[in-house]
Motif scaffolding. Structure first.
Motif, PDB file in Angstrom:
ATOM      1  N   ASP A 192      47.174  62.011  38.814  1.00 49.22           N
ATOM      2  CA  ASP A 192      47.267  61.911  40.271  1.00 49.22           C
ATOM      3  C   ASP A 192      48.419  62.724  40.854  1.00 49.22           C
ATOM      4  OD1 ASP A 192      49.319  60.414  39.266  1.00 49.22           O
ATOM      5  OD2 ASP A 192      48.808  58.562  40.321  1.00 49.22           O
ATOM      6  N   TYR A 193      48.956  63.659  40.112  1.00 50.64           N
ATOM      7  CA  TYR A 193      49.998  64.548  40.621  1.00 50.64           C
ATOM      8  C   TYR A 193      49.740  65.938  40.049  1.00 50.64           C
ATOM      9  CZ  TYR A 193      52.127  63.724  36.033  1.00 50.64           C
ATOM     10  OH  TYR A 193      52.351  63.626  34.685  1.00 50.64           O
ATOM     11  N   PRO A 194      50.191  67.000  40.715  1.00 51.45           N
ATOM     12  CA  PRO A 194      49.706  68.349  40.394  1.00 51.45           C
ATOM     13  C   PRO A 194      50.450  69.074  39.282  1.00 51.45           C
ATOM     14  CG  PRO A 194      51.058  68.442  42.352  1.00 51.45           C
ATOM     15  CD  PRO A 194      50.960  66.982  41.980  1.00 51.45           C
ATOM     16  N   PHE A 195      50.945  68.363  38.284  1.00 49.74           N
ATOM     17  CA  PHE A 195      51.600  69.060  37.182  1.00 49.74           C
ATOM     18  C   PHE A 195      50.560  69.741  36.294  1.00 49.74           C
ATOM     19  CE2 PHE A 195      53.078  69.312  32.798  1.00 49.74           C
ATOM     20  CZ  PHE A 195      54.222  70.071  32.966  1.00 49.74           C
TER      21      PHE A 195
ATOM     22  N   TYR B 104      39.254  67.719  43.909  1.00 47.69           N
ATOM     23  CA  TYR B 104      39.197  68.133  42.506  1.00 47.69           C
ATOM     24  C   TYR B 104      40.353  67.521  41.720  1.00 47.69           C
ATOM     25  CZ  TYR B 104      35.685  71.447  44.060  1.00 47.69           C
ATOM     26  OH  TYR B 104      34.553  72.005  44.597  1.00 47.69           O
ATOM     27  N   ARG B 105      40.221  67.556  40.385  1.00 49.41           N
ATOM     28  CA  ARG B 105      41.213  66.915  39.533  1.00 49.41           C
ATOM     29  C   ARG B 105      41.716  67.877  38.456  1.00 49.41           C
ATOM     30  NH1 ARG B 105      37.146  63.159  39.787  1.00 49.41           N
ATOM     31  NH2 ARG B 105      36.606  63.378  37.581  1.00 49.41           N
ATOM     32  N   ILE B 106      42.837  67.484  37.864  1.00 51.00           N
ATOM     33  CA  ILE B 106      43.468  68.224  36.778  1.00 51.00           C
ATOM     34  C   ILE B 106      43.328  67.401  35.503  1.00 51.00           C
ATOM     35  CG2 ILE B 106      45.601  69.324  35.982  1.00 51.00           C
ATOM     36  CD1 ILE B 106      44.463  70.428  38.630  1.00 51.00           C
ATOM     37  N   ALA B 107      43.023  68.045  34.386  1.00 53.59           N
ATOM     38  CA  ALA B 107      42.862  67.328  33.118  1.00 53.59           C
ATOM     39  C   ALA B 107      43.822  67.881  32.071  1.00 53.59           C
ATOM     40  CB  ALA B 107      41.427  67.444  32.608  1.00 53.59           C
TER      41      ALA B 107
ATOM     42  N   ARG C 189      56.888  60.985  40.434  1.00 56.94           N
ATOM     43  CA  ARG C 189      56.206  61.258  39.170  1.00 56.94           C
ATOM     44  C   ARG C 189      56.391  62.716  38.760  1.00 56.94           C
ATOM     45  NH1 ARG C 189      51.807  58.831  36.636  1.00 56.94           N
ATOM     46  NH2 ARG C 189      51.749  59.584  34.494  1.00 56.94           N
ATOM     47  N   LEU C 190      56.266  63.619  39.734  1.00 53.53           N
ATOM     48  CA  LEU C 190      56.417  65.034  39.435  1.00 53.53           C
ATOM     49  C   LEU C 190      57.862  65.354  39.072  1.00 53.53           C
ATOM     50  CD1 LEU C 190      55.031  67.746  39.268  1.00 53.53           C
ATOM     51  CD2 LEU C 190      55.507  68.090  41.691  1.00 53.53           C
ATOM     52  N   ARG C 191      58.814  64.769  39.779  1.00 50.09           N
ATOM     53  CA  ARG C 191      60.226  64.982  39.471  1.00 50.09           C
ATOM     54  C   ARG C 191      60.537  64.496  38.054  1.00 50.09           C
ATOM     55  NH1 ARG C 191      65.267  65.467  42.110  1.00 50.09           N
ATOM     56  NH2 ARG C 191      64.259  65.602  44.137  1.00 50.09           N
TER      57      ARG C 191
END
Length: 251
Positions: free
Chosen positions: A72-75, A114-117, A212-214
């Motif tokens: 749920d975060y763009p890493f 869209y999502r990241i996996a 979360r990203l930090r």
């Protein structure tokens, strides 16, 4: 990317190499879900990697993924990744950034549904043989990009002191338990100093980077110790030694 003609674009850094022969197959598998926009795989260092870099890889790319379909975060990380070409054509990378164009792209594509996996089975070795100055420049460049992606973000001198200290302590803890404390006594604080001093120098503004990203980017590895329960015994390793011998015979 503009020259690509396939359905997916596989991206690998110039200084990485895969471990398993089914690397691409594993990396592309999540695209069976039409809502997956980008996949990225696990990264590990080699014998020349700094100990702190090993800790970063372990934090950013864990052996197991708890959010293969629900990150749920763009890493993400372009050193070992694949993207859906049709989406890239609609939303191309911002090549004016000094780095982190992959994160910027993920940040823009996720609100579109869209999502990241993350795919830990798609593993590569990432080789960084950097001087302290190059480590500093890399993190400064990425911080400059991050402040463009999140324009109001800030990184105070207190953040530098706190994160430098906590990461050095964490690295020393793991190095002690790994039996490599003494050989890395100097390299650990040097690496972390360059990492966070470069970050401090690259930042200027305050922004809305998620916690979360930090944590993914900067916080030290957890002090919990665990063994990897994954087994890849049935997968075929790439034998780079045989490849080198074959090349010698040809020439």
């Amino acid at each position: 990317c503009q020259a690509a003609t396939g359905q997916f674009i596989v991206i690998a850094s110039a200084h990485v190499y895969p471990i398993y022969q089914d690397w691409i197959e594993k990396l592309l598998a999540p695209f069976k879900d039409p809502k997956i926009a980008l996949t990225y795989g696990k990264q590990r260092g080699n014998e020349t990697s700094k100990y702190s870099e090993h800790q970063i890889f372990a934090t950013w790319f864990p052996d197991q993924s708890v959010h293969v379909r629900n990150q749920d975060y763009p890493f993400c990380n372009n050193a070992n990744a694949a993207i859906r070409r049709s989406l890239w054509e609609d939303v191309p990378y911002d090549e004016t950034l000094t780095g982190l164009e992959d994160l910027d792209w993920a940040k823009r594509i996720m609100p579109l549904g869209y999502r990241i996996a993350y795919v830990p089975a798609a593993e590569i070795i990432h080789v960084h043989e950097e001087t302290p100055k190059r480590i500093y420049n890399r993190y400064r460049r990425e911080a400059i990009a991050l402040k463009q992606i999140y324009p109001q973000e800030d990184f105070h001198f207190w953040d530098f002191l706190r994160l430098f200290t906590t990461n050095v302590v964490s690295d020393y803890y793991h190095a002690w338990h790994d039996g490599v404390f003494k050989p890395n006594l100097q390299s650990i604080p040097i690496f972390r100093l360059m990492q966070f001093w470069g970050t401090y120098q690259g930042f200027a503004q305050r922004g809305l980077v998620s916690n979360r990203l930090r944590q993914t980017f900067y916080y030290p590895r957890s002090l919990s110790r665990y063994q990897n329960t994954f087994s890849y015994d049935n997968r075929r390793l790439i034998d780079y030694g045989s490849s080198a011998k074959s090349s010698e015979q040809v020439y």
